[in-house]
Design an enzyme around this catalytic site. Structure first.
Site, PDB file in Angstrom:
ATOM      1  N   SER A 160       0.834  -1.189   0.000  1.00 45.30           N
ATOM      2  CA  SER A 160       0.000   0.000   0.000  1.00 45.30           C
ATOM      3  C   SER A 160       0.880   1.254   0.000  1.00 45.30           C
ATOM      4  CB  SER A 160      -0.960  -0.042   1.191  1.00 45.30           C
ATOM      5  OG  SER A 160      -2.001   0.889   1.030  1.00 45.30           O
TER       6      SER A 160
ATOM      7  N   HIS B  63      -7.589  -5.814  -0.325  1.00 45.46           N
ATOM      8  CA  HIS B  63      -6.329  -5.062  -0.251  1.00 45.46           C
ATOM      9  C   HIS B  63      -5.442  -5.559   0.889  1.00 45.46           C
ATOM     10  CE1 HIS B  63      -3.671  -1.712  -0.980  1.00 45.46           C
ATOM     11  NE2 HIS B  63      -3.819  -1.230   0.241  1.00 45.46           N
TER      12      HIS B  63
ATOM     13  N   ASP C 213      -8.747  -5.829  -5.926  1.00 46.64           N
ATOM     14  CA  ASP C 213      -8.277  -4.696  -5.133  1.00 46.64           C
ATOM     15  C   ASP C 213      -8.325  -3.425  -5.976  1.00 46.64           C
ATOM     16  OD1 ASP C 213      -7.053  -2.996  -3.348  1.00 46.64           O
ATOM     17  OD2 ASP C 213      -5.053  -3.898  -3.559  1.00 46.64           O
TER      18      ASP C 213
END
Length: 465
Positions: A233, A336, A297
């Site tokens: 991320s 995610h 995602d």
């Protein structure tokens, strides 16, 4: 975790296996992604577990005076987080960052205590290196730079302005990207900001990282070396910037010789910069990026080409919906989640193949910080927590938050001079550990879509963003 993964750095790499240059992308992973090569699969999982260490060790409890720190010392970090290859690596340096809270909401957390260790800084990652035994067995000394992602839920996407800024400050004079290559302001500020008020951020996370990597490259200059930058991320964005920075500023060059390979292995990465940044990144002969993306995602689609962004490097796309272990009807944050992605990598056999675990990896890890697993697996949600949330019963009969042991107290990084002390250097060479701006125009084009698609519950935990 599967302790057997530790042999990745020894018997699984070398004779009869993929050589390190191929694993690090010398041929852009041609022929290794579909079907997914077993040794590359193990390396990807190892990198993912290095990222998970940053989540598992981070103190995000704002009630604690030490909110924003790593809970463990460098010498115990990998063991305390049950990292599967703890015996193969030694942690050489910790990285701390600071940033304007409005630049990237949710990236930093701070203590509510007046006696907080810092009101300006957060622990953002670490630098590790393979030790003598692992380097000898694999024929490669690898320096790893692991960056932490955000701790908050995915709501940051809805409030983060995708402004593009130049990054001339980190480009050498005469570099063709100066004035043209641009990256997202939020990523860049976390990476490059300083704050004189904090002894932990007198030097930027970038400066701390470069000093640590430069020292290790010099120390092991006579060996076969490689650098792997990894993150999930937000951490994936920092890892990509970091890898680029190491190469363009010559930190990957050994004396007057050739550059060593530098590879970013990232998970669930948002887009980092504009097409010129992509061009400058991909033109570096010793620089590679492998982005592991879970197809459902949405974060890797952000901020989008409509706002002037471009994807960097090679993509390994997997699909967690093929796993029989996870829920079909779930929140976007689960797609995610880092452990969900790693679980999918462990069982991925191509888009047309049946999901089947190819390495020993506990399915229970998926629920470490989520509720992604089906209830039939009988694994509780978000099970990785501090015992009693860190509360202890004192001799006075009062329950209170326990502070860290003396050896786990945060220590300001040293960047000038010799940045890796003798004790840490000894750890790195032993198989057993001792103690160690210009703002572009933002846009709200995606805000409606994000409102609909990234409505993530407040219960989203570490590793979900």
């Amino acid at each position: 975790m599967d302790k057997s993964q530790g042999v990745l750095l020894s018997s699984n790499v070398g004779a009869g296996s993929r050589p390190w240059p191929e694993l690090l992308g010398s041929a852009h992973w041609d022929g290794l992604l579909d079907p997914l090569d077993l040794t590359l699969r193990r390396l990807i999982l190892l990198c993912g577990d290095l990222c998970q260490v940053t989540y598992d060790s981070f103190n995000s409890d704002s009630h604690s005076k030490y909110c924003g720190t790593c809970r463990f010392s460098r010498s115990t970090l990998l063991d305390r987080t049950q990292f599967p290859a703890a015996g193969d690596l030694s942690v050489a340096a910790y990285l701390y960052a600071t940033s304007d809270a409005t630049a990237f909401p949710g990236s930093m957390v701070y203590s509510m205590s007046r006696e907080a260790w810092s009101k300006e800084s957060n622990w953002i990652g670490y630098v590790a290196v393979s030790n003598d035994a692992a380097a000898a067995a694999s024929g490669q000394r690898v320096i790893y730079v692991a960056w932490r992602g955000t701790i908050r839920s995915l709501e940051w996407v809805d409030v983060l302005k995708p402004d593009l800024v130049d990054h001339d400050d980190i480009l050498p004079e005469g570099h063709p990207g100066r004035g043209r290559s641009r990256v997202m302001k939020g990523w860049y500020l976390i990476y490059s900001s300083t704050d004189e008020r904090s002894p932990f951020s007198k030097y930027s996370a970038r400066d701390q990282m470069l000093a640590a990597v430069r020292e290790l490259v010099a120390r092991y200059r006579n060996e076969s070396l490689g650098v792997v930058c990894t993150g999930h991320s937000l951490g994936a964005s920092l890892a990509t910037l970091c890898a680029f920075d190491i190469v363009v500023n010559g930190v990957s060059k050994v004396g007057d010789g050739a550059h060593i390979p530098v590879t970013a292995v990232v998970f669930g990465s948002p887009q980092i910069g504009n097409p010129e940044f992509k061009k400058q990144f991909e033109e570096q002969p010793n620089l590679r990026a492998l982005h592991v993306r879970n197809m459902p995602d949405l974060i890797p689609l952000y901020p989008s080409g409509l706002l002037g962004y471009a994807n960097v490097g090679k993509t390994l796309q997997v699909d967690s919906k093929k796993s029989p272990y996870v829920k079909r009807d779930t929140s976007p944050g689960d797609y995610h989640n880092l452990q969900g992605i790693l679980h999918t990598v462990a069982g991925w056999n191509g888009k047309d193949g049946e999901f089947k675990l190819q390495v020993k990896r506990s399915v229970a890890l998926v629920n470490k910080s989520s509720g992604f697993l089906k209830d039939s697996n009988l694994v509780p949600e978000s099970w990785w927590v501090e015992r009693n949330k860190g509360m202890v019963l004192g001799q006075n009969g009062e329950w209170q938050l326990e502070g860290p042991a003396e050896e786990n107290l945060p220590v300001p990084p040293v960047v000038t001079g010799k940045i890796i002390d003798d004790d840490v250097a000894a750890v790195a060479t032993s198989s057993s550990a001792k103690e160690d701006k210009k703002t572009g125009k933002g846009s709200k084009l995606l805000s409606g879509l994000i409102d609909q698609l990234l409505c993530v519950p407040d219960t989203c935990k570490a590793g979900a963003a």
